[in-house]
Design an enzyme around this catalytic site. Structure first.
Site, mmCIF file in Angstrom:
data_model
loop_
_atom_site.group_PDB
_atom_site.id
_atom_site.type_symbol
_atom_site.label_atom_id
_atom_site.label_comp_id
_atom_site.label_asym_id
_atom_site.label_seq_id
_atom_site.Cartn_x
_atom_site.Cartn_y
_atom_site.Cartn_z
ATOM 1 N N TYR A 45 -45.271 100.908 0.286
ATOM 2 C CA TYR A 45 -44.638 99.872 -0.529
ATOM 3 C C TYR A 45 -44.579 98.554 0.229
ATOM 4 O O TYR A 45 -44.697 97.486 -0.358
ATOM 5 C CB TYR A 45 -43.223 100.345 -0.865
ATOM 6 C CG TYR A 45 -42.525 99.556 -1.920
ATOM 7 C CD1 TYR A 45 -42.717 99.858 -3.268
ATOM 8 C CD2 TYR A 45 -41.666 98.521 -1.588
ATOM 9 C CE1 TYR A 45 -42.063 99.150 -4.244
ATOM 10 C CE2 TYR A 45 -41.011 97.801 -2.566
ATOM 11 C CZ TYR A 45 -41.209 98.116 -3.895
ATOM 12 O OH TYR A 45 -40.561 97.414 -4.862
ATOM 13 N N PHE A 83 -57.292 75.856 -20.255
ATOM 14 C CA PHE A 83 -57.589 77.263 -20.464
ATOM 15 C C PHE A 83 -56.356 77.893 -21.092
ATOM 16 O O PHE A 83 -55.227 77.510 -20.784
ATOM 17 C CB PHE A 83 -57.989 77.987 -19.173
ATOM 18 C CG PHE A 83 -58.412 79.401 -19.457
ATOM 19 C CD1 PHE A 83 -59.587 79.639 -20.159
ATOM 20 C CD2 PHE A 83 -57.619 80.470 -19.109
ATOM 21 C CE1 PHE A 83 -59.962 80.945 -20.491
ATOM 22 C CE2 PHE A 83 -57.988 81.769 -19.439
ATOM 23 C CZ PHE A 83 -59.161 82.007 -20.124
ATOM 24 N N THR A 84 -56.560 78.870 -21.963
ATOM 25 C CA THR A 84 -55.482 79.420 -22.798
ATOM 26 C C THR A 84 -54.224 79.776 -22.008
ATOM 27 O O THR A 84 -53.156 79.203 -22.239
ATOM 28 C CB THR A 84 -55.987 80.665 -23.538
ATOM 29 O OG1 THR A 84 -56.589 81.539 -22.580
ATOM 30 C CG2 THR A 84 -57.022 80.295 -24.592
ATOM 31 N N ASP A 120 -58.054 76.393 -9.932
ATOM 32 C CA ASP A 120 -58.245 77.617 -10.711
ATOM 33 C C ASP A 120 -59.609 78.141 -10.300
ATOM 34 O O ASP A 120 -60.645 77.657 -10.767
ATOM 35 C CB ASP A 120 -58.180 77.287 -12.209
ATOM 36 C CG ASP A 120 -58.474 78.494 -13.072
ATOM 37 O OD1 ASP A 120 -58.832 79.560 -12.527
ATOM 38 O OD2 ASP A 120 -58.363 78.370 -14.302
ATOM 39 N N LYS A 143 -62.805 88.258 -12.082
ATOM 40 C CA LYS A 143 -64.090 87.624 -12.393
ATOM 41 C C LYS A 143 -64.978 87.677 -11.150
ATOM 42 O O LYS A 143 -65.502 88.729 -10.831
ATOM 43 C CB LYS A 143 -63.868 86.189 -12.875
ATOM 44 C CG LYS A 143 -63.361 86.122 -14.332
ATOM 45 C CD LYS A 143 -61.867 86.161 -14.406
ATOM 46 C CE LYS A 143 -61.340 85.949 -15.816
ATOM 47 N NZ LYS A 143 -59.868 85.947 -15.829
ATOM 48 N N ARG A 177 -64.056 81.182 -28.976
ATOM 49 C CA ARG A 177 -63.441 80.159 -28.123
ATOM 50 C C ARG A 177 -63.491 78.847 -28.886
ATOM 51 O O ARG A 177 -64.302 77.978 -28.620
ATOM 52 C CB ARG A 177 -64.176 80.037 -26.778
ATOM 53 C CG ARG A 177 -64.067 81.268 -25.890
ATOM 54 C CD ARG A 177 -62.844 81.306 -24.981
ATOM 55 N NE ARG A 177 -61.646 81.862 -25.575
ATOM 56 C CZ ARG A 177 -60.673 82.440 -24.870
ATOM 57 N NH1 ARG A 177 -60.777 82.603 -23.575
ATOM 58 N NH2 ARG A 177 -59.603 82.869 -25.453
ATOM 59 N N PHE A 181 -55.024 84.090 -30.471
ATOM 60 C CA PHE A 181 -56.366 84.680 -30.577
ATOM 61 C C PHE A 181 -56.393 86.159 -30.228
ATOM 62 O O PHE A 181 -57.233 86.902 -30.707
ATOM 63 C CB PHE A 181 -57.365 83.916 -29.696
ATOM 64 C CG PHE A 181 -57.009 83.910 -28.241
ATOM 65 C CD1 PHE A 181 -56.113 82.975 -27.741
ATOM 66 C CD2 PHE A 181 -57.562 84.833 -27.374
ATOM 67 C CE1 PHE A 181 -55.771 82.979 -26.389
ATOM 68 C CE2 PHE A 181 -57.228 84.841 -26.022
ATOM 69 C CZ PHE A 181 -56.330 83.910 -25.536
#
Lengths: 457, 439
Positions: free
Chosen positions: B54, B106-107, B197, B240, B364, B430
């Site tokens: 942990y 970006f969302t 980002d 990603k 998009r 969305f």
């Protein structure tokens, strides 16, 4: 046979690392006398938590290989949903990356200033999440639960009269839910009886307040019910678990405990409106509704683990190994919480170190001594974890000063446990030499995770 | 493989939203490149080396070392995925009424900024909004737009500039080093931070290597590190570039911000040495980050995307140019010119591609853009369907099938009708919105 063996054999092993006492003294100082700050490589036996530290089974690892990593509509999610539903019988199942995320969501929706959440005992992260929302948490633990060394079968029970009183005092409309934690972690891993759950349900019906279960250790609690409660001896653990959940309107779960998973959790509930609100929040902080911030493979591992945990051979071994360590310590005169709980042994630090006042954190002092003596990592559950300050900056101590030795599931063998007992007994012999601690740095919420301390002069 | 009848039924049950399809009904899944990568044998070996302690897991220290070595950021806070990091950094840095300039929204990023009390302002160059413009760095910031914002609101109300590498909503378009240096110079003058980002930073580095003078001979690893050096911190979705199925982090050079983040991560994610991840996932991430900056890997990756894009161009399908790094973005306004934006042309196109072949893509456009604080719809210039290519998962034969299917839909485009929205969730609509076909 008298000996209860581990109902498994070991397929894959992970080495542990040995250190000398001199090395450990230095490591402790570098970690500012906080066991959370020690590197895992420097630990010999890690009893910090039973959360996320279980050994997975060969079946779970096979599940890991079968994870469907689709972002939406993953097949692993549907297996997960089926598994959770088979136990909780709740229609809406929402995965989260771990238990506190489930709590975060539910308390963000239902919490806020002026609200009160009542429980047998709220755990540290649960309480933090409630307070973070602006609400307050109130514990109504039964009287026998407050005395660590006095044995009773269901020390996790809610005090029904106290509960009724608090409801009347705070007003029904200010109480968004009542939460029963099974087993009661902060109170020593002590179980809650089915009768008590039924009684709380009655009160919930009477005042129209939803009942949620903090279900982290539902299987251990169900097994205690089987062992200790009348009319349940003949019932299977899955039957008992299903009955337990049948009295609730929903539950939060950290799958890192009674689902043998290293990561994962969920929310389950009966109310569609609430589920929709939860899902809307889930997407913001966790992930899409069919993965909730978990890899597909982890959904598989949880689905399988949830079923494995209810195996009675496993539960018998699990409960027995905690009892084994507890009994060894009792024989040596070490003050421990009695009877043995489901997932951990709790030392009573106040009785262990009567010379150290609560302001000097006797629990933490004991934690440090156990590490120094034998490389064992434990955690303080006392005033370091739960203490607060009054307006004059004086410590308001916790009710109990405990040290928890949480036993990870399926990880250690009996000889590891024997070693742990030896170390504790050795420290007990030297207890008069132990010194208190003082905090040098801390944060306002959940300070025990990162606080720095030093020996008291 | 599924039949046309099966797909129609599945699409109807999913309310014409590809997010609501079951993965078992999907033939080729191009919904996202997030968390869908195939891990390497090395990563799987790392999965077996998980230290599930942990606190103080050795996998955390490995990850910390790799992040420092690859990206150069000083302090690391792991999170269960990218939005966990966005949540934390937004809550720490943004005060009510603050302005956060960025190179296209970006969302999830914008939502976290708004929930923290801030307002997003788009400062991307105008070329980015034109799907046919072949400008090589359509992810660049328009420095005049940024300077005007600083002059208008004052540097104190701008806690940071949010810079994405490989701008997703613009079609995976890169930002140049030259532009980054200029943004750095301007923000430095005003004492404003840059938060990066960085989820597709390696893919961005590929385009710099191919298109920017002076970078032809530099390795992807060198370029990635240089990109990061112009920023003060980053949020990362490791799902990603970093080739993992779960994981992310917040990295920052400022000790005070780090300390606050470390305290906050405990509340939302988990203790700061695991951040809501299993130890094995941190190990897979550490190894994945190293693999992600290999030149061979990134060339094969982007090469596959370009192969698919060129095929679509051959078929005459209107797509965003130049081809981006992680997917093909079909221009639904041009693909379905007879469907007005209020009838969701991109949502419609995504449904039609699925009906044709079981290929799942993502809208998009106007659905993703959502509503403004005043309740009015955002109507973005770009109305796109994203064919996102998971890393190392599909082969060239799969790419052929995708292009052929899209071409078939293109051939019958005049017969396609729009959609109406029948269920709209409050946030990030969305994901869960439902639609019906217009008659």
């Amino acid at each position: 046979m008298k000996t209860i063996i581990e109902p498994f054999r070991i397929k894959s092993v992970e080495p542990i690392f040995f250190t000398t006492k001199e090395e450990r003294k230095k490591i402790l100082a570098t970690a500012d006398y906080n066991s959370f700050r020690i590197r895992a490589n420097d630990i010999l036996i890690d009893l910090l938590t039973d959360s996320g530290t279980s050994a997975m089974s060969s079946n779970q690892w096979a599940g890991i290989m079968q994870g469907d990593e689709s972002y939406a509509g993953s097949n692993s999610f549907f297996k997960f949903e089926d598994s959770v539903r088979s136990i909780t019988n709740m229609p809406y199942i929402i995965p989260t990356h771990q238990g506190r995320a489930a709590e975060k969501i539910i308390f963000t929706i239902l919490g806020g200033k002026g609200k009160y959440f009542i429980s047998n005992t709220l755990f540290d992260t649960t309480r933090a999440n409630i307070e973070f929302s602006g609400a307050e948490g109130i514990d109504c633990l039964c009287e026998e639960g407050k005395y660590p060394t006095v044995p009773a079968p269901f020390k996790g029970n809610m005090d029904i009269e106290a509960l009724r009183k608090v409801i009347k005092e705070k007003g029904t409309s200010n109480i968004p839910m009542i939460i029963i934690t099974v087993t009661n972690n902060s109170g020593g891993g002590q179980p809650v009886s089915m009768q008590n759950i039924k009684d709380v349900r009655k009160i919930c019906d009477e005042y129209n307040i939803p009942l949620f279960i903090d279900a982290c250790r539902f299987a251990e609690n169900s097994y205690f019910i089987k062992l200790r409660e009348q009319d349940y001896a003949q019932k299977s653990v899955p039957e008992i678990a299903r009955e337990l959940f049948s009295y609730a309107d929903g539950c939060t779960m950290s799958a890192k405990k009674d689902a043998f998973a290293n990561i994962g959790g969920f929310l389950a509930m009966k109310d569609l409106d609430l589920a929709i609100r939860c899902r809307n929040l889930l997407i913001i902080t966790e992930g899409f509704t069919t993965y909730g911030g978990l890899a597909g493979r982890d959904l598989e591992a949880v689905a399988i683990g949830l079923q494995e945990i209810m195996d009675e051979n496993y539960l018998q071994y699990r409960i027995r190994s905690i009892e084994y360590l507890t009994n060894k310590l009792i024989e040596a005169g070490v003050p421990v919480m009695q009877p043995a709980g489901g997932h951990a042994v709790y030392l009573d630090a106040k009785a262990f170190l009567p010379a150290i006042p609560v302001e000097q954190y006797p629990g933490q002092s004991l934690v440090c001594a156990l590490y120094e003596e034998g490389g064992i990592r434990a955690v303080e559950i006392g005033s370091l974890m739960f203490g607060k300050y009054d307006e004059n900056g004086k410590l308001i101590p916790a009710q109990m000063e405990l040290v928890r030795l949480a036993i990870p599931r399926r990880v250690y063998t009996q000889s590891h446990i024997d070693y742990v007992a030896e170390v504790i007994i050795e420290v007990f012999k030297k207890r008069k030499e132990l010194k208190g601690l003082t905090i040098t740095e801390e944060t306002p919420l959940l300070r025990h995770f990162t606080a720095k301390l030093k020996p008291f002069n | 493989m599924t039949t046309a009848a099966h797909r129609r039924k599945a699409m109807q049950e999913a309310g014409f939203n590809t997010f609501l399809l079951k993965s078992e009904d999907v033939y080729i899944d191009l919904l996202t490149d997030s968390g869908t990568s195939a891990m390497s044998d090395q990563q799987w070996a790392g999965m077996m080396m998980g230290d599930e302690a942990y606190a103080g897991s050795r996998n955390f220290y490995h990850l910390e070392e790799v992040v420092k070595d690859t990206y150069g950021y000083k302090y690391l806070v792991p999170t269960h995925q990218g939005r966990g990091a966005e949540n934390i950094i937004s809550k720490i840095l943004i005060k009510k009424g603050d302005i956060i300039p960025g190179n296209m929204y970006f969302t999830t990023t914008r939502l976290h900024q708004e929930l923290a009390g801030g307002k997003f302002e788009d400062i991307i160059i105008d070329e980015a909004h034109d799907s046919e413009n072949e400008y090589p760095f359509k992810g660049n910031v328009d420095l005049d737009k940024l300077e005007r914002l600083i002059n208008k609101y004052g540097a104190k109300r701008i806690p940071y500039v949010s810079i994405a590498t490989s701008v997703n909503m613009a079609g995976g378009q890169p930002i140049s080093i030259k532009n980054l240096k200029e943004i750095r110079a301007l923000t430095k003058k005003h004492g404003i931070r840059i938060i990066h980002d960085m989820t597709r930073v390696a893919e961005n580095a590929h385009f710099i290597q191919r298109r920017e003078r002076g970078y032809e001979k530099k390795s992807i690893k060198q370029i990635v590190k240089e990109i990061c050096s112009y920023t003060d911190g980053a949020t990362m979705s490791a799902k990603k570039d970093a080739l993992v199925n779960i994981g992310g982090f917040l990295a920052i050079n400022d000790w005070d911000v780090f300390e606050e983040a470390r305290n906050m991560v405990v509340v939302y994610e988990g203790l700061h040495t695991y951040g809501g991840l299993a130890g094995r996932d941190m190990e897979a991430m550490a190894i994945g980050i190293k693999e992600s900056v290999s030149d061979d890997h990134i060339h094969a990756r982007v090469g596959q995307v370009i192969y698919l894009g060129e095929k679509m161009i051959e078929y005459g399908i209107p797509i965003v140019r130049p081809i981006g790094g992680h997917g093909i973005f079909a221009d639904a306004k041009k693909f379905l010119p007879h469907i007005p934006q209020v009838e969701y042309p991109a949502q419609t196109l995504a449904a039609e591609v699925f009906l044709d072949s079981g290929v799942r893509t993502m809208e998009r456009g106007v659905v993703s853009a959502g509503r403004k604080a005043n309740g009015k719809n955002y109507f973005p210039k770009l109305e796109l369907v994203r064919f996102t290519i998971p890393r190392r998962v599909y082969t060239q034969a799969h790419m052929d099938v995708i292009a052929e299917s899209t071409a078939r839909v293109y051939d019958r485009r005049n017969k396609i009708k729009g959609l109406k929205m029948v269920y709209e969730p409050k946030y990030l609509r969305f994901f869960q919105a439902r639609f019906e076909q217009l008659q």
